[in-house]
Design a protein around this motif. Sequence first.
Motif, mmCIF file in Angstrom:
data_model
loop_
_atom_site.group_PDB
_atom_site.id
_atom_site.type_symbol
_atom_site.label_atom_id
_atom_site.label_comp_id
_atom_site.label_asym_id
_atom_site.label_seq_id
_atom_site.Cartn_x
_atom_site.Cartn_y
_atom_site.Cartn_z
ATOM 1 N N LEU A 16 1.584 2.846 5.700
ATOM 2 C CA LEU A 16 0.646 2.848 4.584
ATOM 3 C C LEU A 16 -0.527 1.945 4.938
ATOM 4 O O LEU A 16 -0.335 0.848 5.465
ATOM 5 N N LEU A 17 -1.746 2.396 4.607
ATOM 6 C CA LEU A 17 -2.929 1.556 4.802
ATOM 7 C C LEU A 17 -3.062 0.591 3.630
ATOM 8 O O LEU A 17 -3.080 1.015 2.472
ATOM 9 N N ARG A 99 -4.799 -3.027 7.380
ATOM 10 C CA ARG A 99 -3.675 -2.907 8.296
ATOM 11 C C ARG A 99 -2.716 -1.826 7.837
ATOM 12 O O ARG A 99 -2.676 -1.470 6.665
ATOM 13 N N TRP A 100 -1.986 -1.288 8.800
ATOM 14 C CA TRP A 100 -0.971 -0.274 8.531
ATOM 15 C C TRP A 100 0.370 -0.982 8.456
ATOM 16 O O TRP A 100 0.696 -1.770 9.351
ATOM 17 N N LEU A 106 6.490 -3.965 3.255
ATOM 18 C CA LEU A 106 5.873 -3.981 1.918
ATOM 19 C C LEU A 106 6.198 -5.247 1.142
ATOM 20 O O LEU A 106 5.316 -5.855 0.538
ATOM 21 N N GLY A 107 7.472 -5.649 1.160
ATOM 22 C CA GLY A 107 7.901 -6.792 0.369
ATOM 23 C C GLY A 107 7.412 -8.127 0.885
ATOM 24 O O GLY A 107 7.405 -9.115 0.154
ATOM 25 N N SER A 108 6.985 -8.172 2.142
ATOM 26 C CA SER A 108 6.581 -9.450 2.726
ATOM 27 C C SER A 108 5.086 -9.731 2.573
ATOM 28 O O SER A 108 4.629 -10.821 2.871
ATOM 29 N N LEU A 109 4.317 -8.746 2.089
ATOM 30 C CA LEU A 109 2.876 -8.957 1.911
ATOM 31 C C LEU A 109 2.590 -9.706 0.612
ATOM 32 O O LEU A 109 3.308 -9.548 -0.376
#
Length: 128
Positions: A16-17, A99-100, A106-109
């Motif tokens: 995912l972008l 970033r891709w 997902l959970g770490s962003l």
Amino acid sequence: MSQIVVAGALISGATLLVAQRLRPPELAGLWELPGGKVAAGETEADALVRELREELGVEVVVGERLGADVAISESLVLRAYLVTLTGGALHPHDHRALRWVSSGELGSLAWVPADRAWLPDLAKRLGG
């Protein structure tokens, strides 16, 4: 009547972008699905195509809705759509970085709070 803000989930393969905000100060550095406000007389799809062209330099086709609406305030509603890249070259014109990411990332962003509502739907789409 609520102002609609549209966001695009651009998925390529199993990634995912995501875009890192430059502003406002309280959101700078946080990650989001790129997009923006729907202008008067614009459809949501037209607004998303315009916003992603302006912010990322890409052409997209808008697909189905992703997840539920997210109320940001009394007058602001955030709505996400799946988008497909059809042209252009990705460039962060209006963001600090792009970033891709995979479903496992997902959970770490550090997400913009409103966009967190879509993480379960995004994880499903990415096969997570």
